[in-house]
Design a protein around this motif. Sequence first.
Motif, PDB file in Angstrom:
ATOM      1  N   ALA A  16     -16.269 -58.973  82.019  1.00 22.65           N
ATOM      2  CA  ALA A  16     -15.359 -58.332  82.948  1.00 22.65           C
ATOM      3  C   ALA A  16     -13.897 -58.484  82.581  1.00 22.65           C
ATOM      4  O   ALA A  16     -13.089 -57.611  82.846  1.00 22.65           O
ATOM      5  N   PHE A  17     -13.532 -59.593  81.963  1.00 19.84           N
ATOM      6  CA  PHE A  17     -12.123 -59.904  81.794  1.00 19.84           C
ATOM      7  C   PHE A  17     -11.621 -59.898  80.370  1.00 19.84           C
ATOM      8  O   PHE A  17     -10.414 -59.888  80.159  1.00 19.84           O
ATOM      9  N   ALA A  18     -12.505 -59.974  79.374  1.00 20.54           N
ATOM     10  CA  ALA A  18     -11.978 -60.112  78.023  1.00 20.54           C
ATOM     11  C   ALA A  18     -13.004 -59.768  76.977  1.00 20.54           C
ATOM     12  O   ALA A  18     -14.196 -59.812  77.210  1.00 20.54           O
ATOM     13  N   ASN A 201     -14.351 -70.012  86.575  1.00 24.43           N
ATOM     14  CA  ASN A 201     -13.987 -69.040  87.606  1.00 24.43           C
ATOM     15  C   ASN A 201     -12.556 -69.234  88.107  1.00 24.43           C
ATOM     16  O   ASN A 201     -12.173 -68.661  89.122  1.00 24.43           O
ATOM     17  N   LEU A 202     -11.769 -70.054  87.409  1.00 24.63           N
ATOM     18  CA  LEU A 202     -10.348 -70.220  87.695  1.00 24.63           C
ATOM     19  C   LEU A 202      -9.593 -69.478  86.600  1.00 24.63           C
ATOM     20  O   LEU A 202      -9.681 -69.832  85.431  1.00 24.63           O
ATOM     21  N   LEU A 203      -8.863 -68.427  86.980  1.00 27.30           N
ATOM     22  CA  LEU A 203      -8.365 -67.476  85.995  1.00 27.30           C
ATOM     23  C   LEU A 203      -6.847 -67.505  85.853  1.00 27.30           C
ATOM     24  O   LEU A 203      -6.106 -67.311  86.821  1.00 27.30           O
ATOM     25  N   SER A 208       1.300 -64.089  80.684  1.00 24.01           N
ATOM     26  CA  SER A 208       2.357 -65.050  80.985  1.00 24.01           C
ATOM     27  C   SER A 208       2.057 -66.418  80.390  1.00 24.01           C
ATOM     28  O   SER A 208       2.959 -67.104  79.894  1.00 24.01           O
ATOM     29  N   THR A 209       0.788 -66.828  80.414  1.00 24.11           N
ATOM     30  CA  THR A 209       0.427 -68.130  79.859  1.00 24.11           C
ATOM     31  C   THR A 209       0.662 -68.171  78.353  1.00 24.11           C
ATOM     32  O   THR A 209       1.229 -69.127  77.819  1.00 24.11           O
ATOM     33  N   ARG A 233      -6.822 -59.759  76.273  1.00 22.80           N
ATOM     34  CA  ARG A 233      -7.290 -60.266  77.552  1.00 22.80           C
ATOM     35  C   ARG A 233      -6.285 -59.929  78.645  1.00 22.80           C
ATOM     36  O   ARG A 233      -5.094 -59.807  78.395  1.00 22.80           O
ATOM     37  N   THR A 234      -6.771 -59.837  79.864  1.00 21.12           N
ATOM     38  CA  THR A 234      -5.868 -59.782  81.006  1.00 21.12           C
ATOM     39  C   THR A 234      -5.802 -61.143  81.692  1.00 21.12           C
ATOM     40  O   THR A 234      -4.766 -61.540  82.211  1.00 21.12           O
TER      41      THR A 234
END
Length: 358
Positions: A16-18, A201-203, A208-209, A233-234
């Motif tokens: 879903a994220f990357a 599950n901590l995104l 920015s990181t 990645r988002t």
Amino acid sequence: MKSLKRLASIVALAGAFAAVAPSAAHAWGYEGHRVVGAIAAKLLKGSVAEGQVNALLLPGETLESIAVWADCVKGDWCGPQTQEMVDYVAGNPKHAEYHYTDVPFQLSAYHDHGAGTSEVDIVQSLKGAITVLQGKDTPATNPHKLTKRQALLLVVHLCGDIVQPLHVGAGFVGKDGKFVVPKTQAEIDSVNVFDPRGGNNLLLDEASTSSSGDKLIPPLPDVAKAAAGDKPRTTRPFHSYWDSTVVTYAMRRSNTRTPEQFAQYAIDTKPLVAKSQGDVLTWPYQWADDTLAVSQVAHKDVKLGAASTQTSKSTGETYKTWALTVPDDYAVPSSAIAREQLIKGGYRLAELLKAIWS
């Protein structure tokens, strides 16, 4: 059930994220685990333990190269599965759970049967593998009939995993959106207390990181950048940040480009790594307690944000995720921790093998 849900959420997050690079799938990444193996190999030179280790290795293998074996058995990202890997997976149906324990990071010690622990977690799995290498295993201590070679493959890997802060200390989230400390496993019910799967599950906001980290710890000038076709990645799971990003920063700060170079750098610094005490079967407990203290530092000043509900495309399972923010300078202390922990892992692995084969 917990392990299946944890695996499902990891897979779902990856899709879903990357577009996840292979190394991001492993604790410490390929480089981190190989650093641990490379340090230990250097420290074992000329010892009785070196000969015993070499007797269990296949031609061309080293402690550095086998350090990722226990992760490679989870999929095909290291290449086709060998028959040895297939047999190991068949004999160890819960092998994915051997790599971690989920003690609430606020606690100071690991206790058998405590919240977040299991009978096959990293502490118990290390104990079992050590017993096999000692030649003292019984059907009760070695229920999966690990061979000495398999035990070595596990020990080399798990000595790396157990120094990764998020492989021991876990953040549990209450229904008020704050970190809480469950006292029993039954309290982690996904109603009052949620399990973010070891930080998966901590995104973090990836842009920015990464921007903050690269400003503080710029890439080495001659290190190739990621392929232009890689999908950006988002977000990045907090666990993934500790698996791979901090290792990259640690290697930058040491001006090293390979695990071999980092290992030599580590030894040249003459680090003061505390000796483990007592019976070697108690060492996994000592190491877990030490890493718990480090996990508290890793979670210092991180902030939970908004929660959202995701649905796994592969399983249909719904699960919660939380936005997470870290201090702007987080790359500096986290990379310093990673450097220290990787060195501990290598020195402890060598110490353990020498204690087994003195």
